[in-house]
Design an enzyme around this catalytic site. Structure first.
Site, PDB file in Angstrom:
ATOM      1  N   CYS A  95      38.891 -31.377   5.974  1.00 28.84           N
ATOM      2  CA  CYS A  95      39.076 -32.712   5.387  1.00 28.84           C
ATOM      3  C   CYS A  95      38.519 -32.757   3.961  1.00 28.84           C
ATOM      4  O   CYS A  95      37.421 -32.270   3.693  1.00 28.84           O
ATOM      5  CB  CYS A  95      38.392 -33.760   6.264  1.00 28.84           C
TER       6      CYS A  95
ATOM      7  N   CYS B  15      29.476 -35.166   8.221  1.00 29.06           N
ATOM      8  CA  CYS B  15      30.627 -34.688   9.009  1.00 29.06           C
ATOM      9  C   CYS B  15      30.844 -33.179   8.937  1.00 29.06           C
ATOM     10  O   CYS B  15      30.942 -32.588   7.855  1.00 29.06           O
ATOM     11  CB  CYS B  15      31.887 -35.418   8.549  1.00 29.06           C
TER      12      CYS B  15
ATOM     13  N   CYS C 232      44.222 -45.422  20.828  1.00 21.54           N
ATOM     14  CA  CYS C 232      43.429 -45.662  19.619  1.00 21.54           C
ATOM     15  C   CYS C 232      43.601 -44.444  18.721  1.00 21.54           C
ATOM     16  O   CYS C 232      43.647 -43.321  19.209  1.00 21.54           O
ATOM     17  CB  CYS C 232      41.963 -45.866  19.977  1.00 21.54           C
TER      18      CYS C 232
ATOM     19  N   CYS D  73      38.724 -51.347  15.469  1.00 22.20           N
ATOM     20  CA  CYS D  73      37.524 -50.676  15.975  1.00 22.20           C
ATOM     21  C   CYS D  73      36.764 -50.212  14.745  1.00 22.20           C
ATOM     22  O   CYS D  73      37.263 -49.379  13.992  1.00 22.20           O
ATOM     23  CB  CYS D  73      37.955 -49.490  16.845  1.00 22.20           C
TER      24      CYS D  73
ATOM     25  N   ARG E  98      30.241 -49.875  21.579  1.00 23.91           N
ATOM     26  CA  ARG E  98      30.366 -48.539  22.181  1.00 23.91           C
ATOM     27  C   ARG E  98      29.201 -47.636  21.798  1.00 23.91           C
ATOM     28  O   ARG E  98      28.899 -47.440  20.623  1.00 23.91           O
ATOM     29  CB  ARG E  98      31.689 -47.885  21.761  1.00 23.91           C
TER      30      ARG E  98
HETATM   31  N1  SAM Z   1      38.759 -38.964   9.254  1.00 24.87           N
HETATM   32  C1  SAM Z   1      38.728 -40.207   9.905  1.00 24.87           C
HETATM   33  C2  SAM Z   1      37.701 -41.153   9.316  1.00 24.87           C
HETATM   34  O1  SAM Z   1      36.726 -40.718   8.747  1.00 24.87           O
HETATM   35  O2  SAM Z   1      37.907 -42.349   9.444  1.00 24.87           O
HETATM   36  C3  SAM Z   1      38.537 -40.122  11.375  1.00 24.87           C
HETATM   37  C4  SAM Z   1      37.536 -39.193  12.017  1.00 24.87           C
HETATM   38  S1  SAM Z   1      35.834 -39.455  11.669  1.00 24.87           S
HETATM   39  C5  SAM Z   1      35.140 -38.012  12.319  1.00 24.87           C
HETATM   40  C6  SAM Z   1      35.322 -40.797  12.702  1.00 24.87           C
HETATM   41  C7  SAM Z   1      33.888 -41.250  12.630  1.00 24.87           C
HETATM   42  O3  SAM Z   1      33.055 -40.376  13.373  1.00 24.87           O
HETATM   43  C8  SAM Z   1      33.208 -41.331  11.290  1.00 24.87           C
HETATM   44  O4  SAM Z   1      33.554 -42.472  10.568  1.00 24.87           O
HETATM   45  C9  SAM Z   1      31.739 -41.368  11.680  1.00 24.87           C
HETATM   46  O5  SAM Z   1      31.282 -42.685  11.831  1.00 24.87           O
HETATM   47  C10 SAM Z   1      31.717 -40.613  13.015  1.00 24.87           C
HETATM   48  N2  SAM Z   1      31.022 -39.325  12.882  1.00 24.87           N
HETATM   49  C11 SAM Z   1      31.483 -38.215  12.266  1.00 24.87           C
HETATM   50  N3  SAM Z   1      30.573 -37.217  12.299  1.00 24.87           N
HETATM   51  C12 SAM Z   1      29.492 -37.714  12.940  1.00 24.87           C
HETATM   52  C13 SAM Z   1      28.205 -37.171  13.274  1.00 24.87           C
HETATM   53  N4  SAM Z   1      27.851 -35.945  12.925  1.00 24.87           N
HETATM   54  N5  SAM Z   1      27.344 -37.959  13.942  1.00 24.87           N
HETATM   55  C14 SAM Z   1      27.680 -39.218  14.286  1.00 24.87           C
HETATM   56  N6  SAM Z   1      28.879 -39.778  13.992  1.00 24.87           N
HETATM   57  C15 SAM Z   1      29.772 -39.050  13.322  1.00 24.87           C
HETATM   58 FE1  SF4 Z   2      36.955 -36.462   6.836  1.00 27.39          FE
HETATM   59 FE2  SF4 Z   2      34.884 -36.322   8.472  1.00 27.39          FE
HETATM   60 FE3  SF4 Z   2      34.865 -38.080   6.495  1.00 27.39          FE
HETATM   61 FE4  SF4 Z   2      36.553 -38.428   8.581  1.00 27.39          FE
HETATM   62  S1  SF4 Z   2      34.335 -38.493   8.646  1.00 27.39           S
HETATM   63  S2  SF4 Z   2      37.015 -38.665   6.411  1.00 27.39           S
HETATM   64  S3  SF4 Z   2      37.012 -36.287   9.067  1.00 27.39           S
HETATM   65  S4  SF4 Z   2      34.880 -35.850   6.276  1.00 27.39           S
END
Ligand code: SAM
Ligand code: SF4
Ligand code: DTB
Length: 350
Positions: free
Chosen positions: A61, A68, A136, A196, A274
């Protein structure tokens, strides 16, 4: 168990930061008691919604979200994959349904979906819905046209997190702004898809940032139907995972995590709150406190998107010990919206 006959306080979208800060400052037992009261006024307190998560496109990404593992800016070892085949996704959805899941949530590691991906995404939404599950998706930022396409396909929910309070946001992500996120939430709402949106606690933010986080969600014109509260899963090779490894004291304590859940419950009474990422390393006692404080939804299965999750066996054991059961019925906010009550209630008096 039935929903409490106590008269419920009106749903408010005019919360001030001072009011929310005062809730956080309450003695812990008083705060949890108040949250539990609000919970019982609108929800069956022994029912927890089960959702299953599947990463339909992992890693690679372009965004630089500091938490992330899927960002190209992280050195986490997560391999990038292509968008999964429709058939494979439907197979996973069928397994989730057999395991008792009510909702199937699909995530893609994108800044935003490309137009060429939308055909497959629409097919997936239609396929999962045809199995009788709620759908979702979380695909990053959407244009209004893409939101309309998803709505037409029958998508029930769109997840797009604001992640943290406005002041801390730019310390975590630089490749898009909080306003970008709020714009997408606006497109989702206008397209008629349920919203959500939540965030992550434990990223080194202050309590004032957590106040700002709840305030941003609780003052949207209409509250999100679902509010995921994630505890940071610290992943080696990400900015925040490495920061926490170096400064363990920055880790949020369990009581402050439960306080955040309780305040979210009080400010957004109808939402499904959640308990999301981070349960795998959370004690049963902390999870029990979070359910007491109004959390009423979880992700099941042994994997989130890339991180491990508690797993069905340990969740079944936890539910048994706590006397909780899987939610079957309709969510209160959607039921209220269908009766035309929710929107009117959520607009503050002039
Ligand atoms: N790329 C899309 C976005 O960012 O909206 C969808 C996937 S993203 C992984 C969804 C959510 O997962 C993020 O907005 C974040 O709040 C949560 N998330 C990602 N990595 C995480 C981590 N290491 N610990 C806790 N929550 C996490
Ligand atoms: Fe990309 Fe992860 Fe950020 Fe979602 S949370 S936009 S997957 S870097
Ligand atoms: C949300 O708020 N949490 C879920 C879901 N929405 C998409 C994702 C959690 C991701 C945890 C880290 C991982 O699995 O990589």
């Amino acid at each position: 168990m039935t929903i409490s006959a106590l008269e419920a306080a009106p749903i408010r979208t005019d919360w001030t930061r001072e009011e929310i800060a005062a809730l956080f400052d309450l003695p812990f037992t008083e705060l949890v008691f108040r949250a539990a009261e609000v919970h019982r006024q609108h929800h069956a307190a022994d029912e927890v919604q089960l959702c299953t998560l599947l990463s339909i496109k992992t890693g690679g990404c372009a965004e630089d979200c500091g938490y992330c593992s899927q960002s190209v800016h992280a050195d986490s070892g997560v391999e990038a994959t292509k968008l999964m085949d429709v058939r494979q996704v439907l197979q996973s959805a069928a397994q989730a349904k057999d395991a008792g899941s009510q909702r199937f949530c699909m995530g893609a590691a994108w800044r935003n979906p490309k137009q060429r991906d939308m055909g497959k995404i629409v097919e997936i939404v239609k396929g999962v819905r045809a199995m009788g599950m709620e759908t979702c998706m979380t695909l990053g930022m959407l244009t209004r046209e893409q939101a309309d396409q998803l709505a037409e396909a029958g998508l029930d929910y769109y997840n797009h997190n604001i992640d943290t309070g406005p002041e801390y946001y730019e310390r975590v992500i630089s490749t898009r702004t909080m306003d970008d996120r709020l714009n997408t939430l606006g497109h989702v709402r206008e397209a008629g898809i349920n919203v959500c949106s939540g965030g992550i606690v434990g990223m080194g933010e202050t309590r004032a940032d957590r106040v700002g986080f709840v305030h941003t969600l609780a003052t949207l014109e209409r509250h999100p139907e679902s509010v995921p509260v994630n505890a940071l899963v610290p992943v080696k090779g990400t900015v925040l995972g490495d920061m926490l490894a170096d400064t363990p004291l920055a880790k949020i304590d369990d009581i402050e995590f439960v306080r955040t859940v309780a305040v979210a419950r009080i400010c957004m009474p109808l939402a499904m709150v959640r308990l999301s990422a981070g349960r795998e390393s959370m004690s049963e006692a902390t999870q029990a406190l979070a359910f007491m404080a109004g959390a009423n939804s979880i992700f099941t299965g042994d994997k989130l998107l890339t991180a491990p999750n508690a797993g069905d066996d340990s969740d079944a054991a936890l539910f048994q010990r706590l006397g909780l059961k899987a939610m079957q019925g309709e969510e209160p906010m959607r039921a209220a919206a269908q009766q035309g009550a929710c929107r009117a209630e959520s607009i503050p008096a002039e």
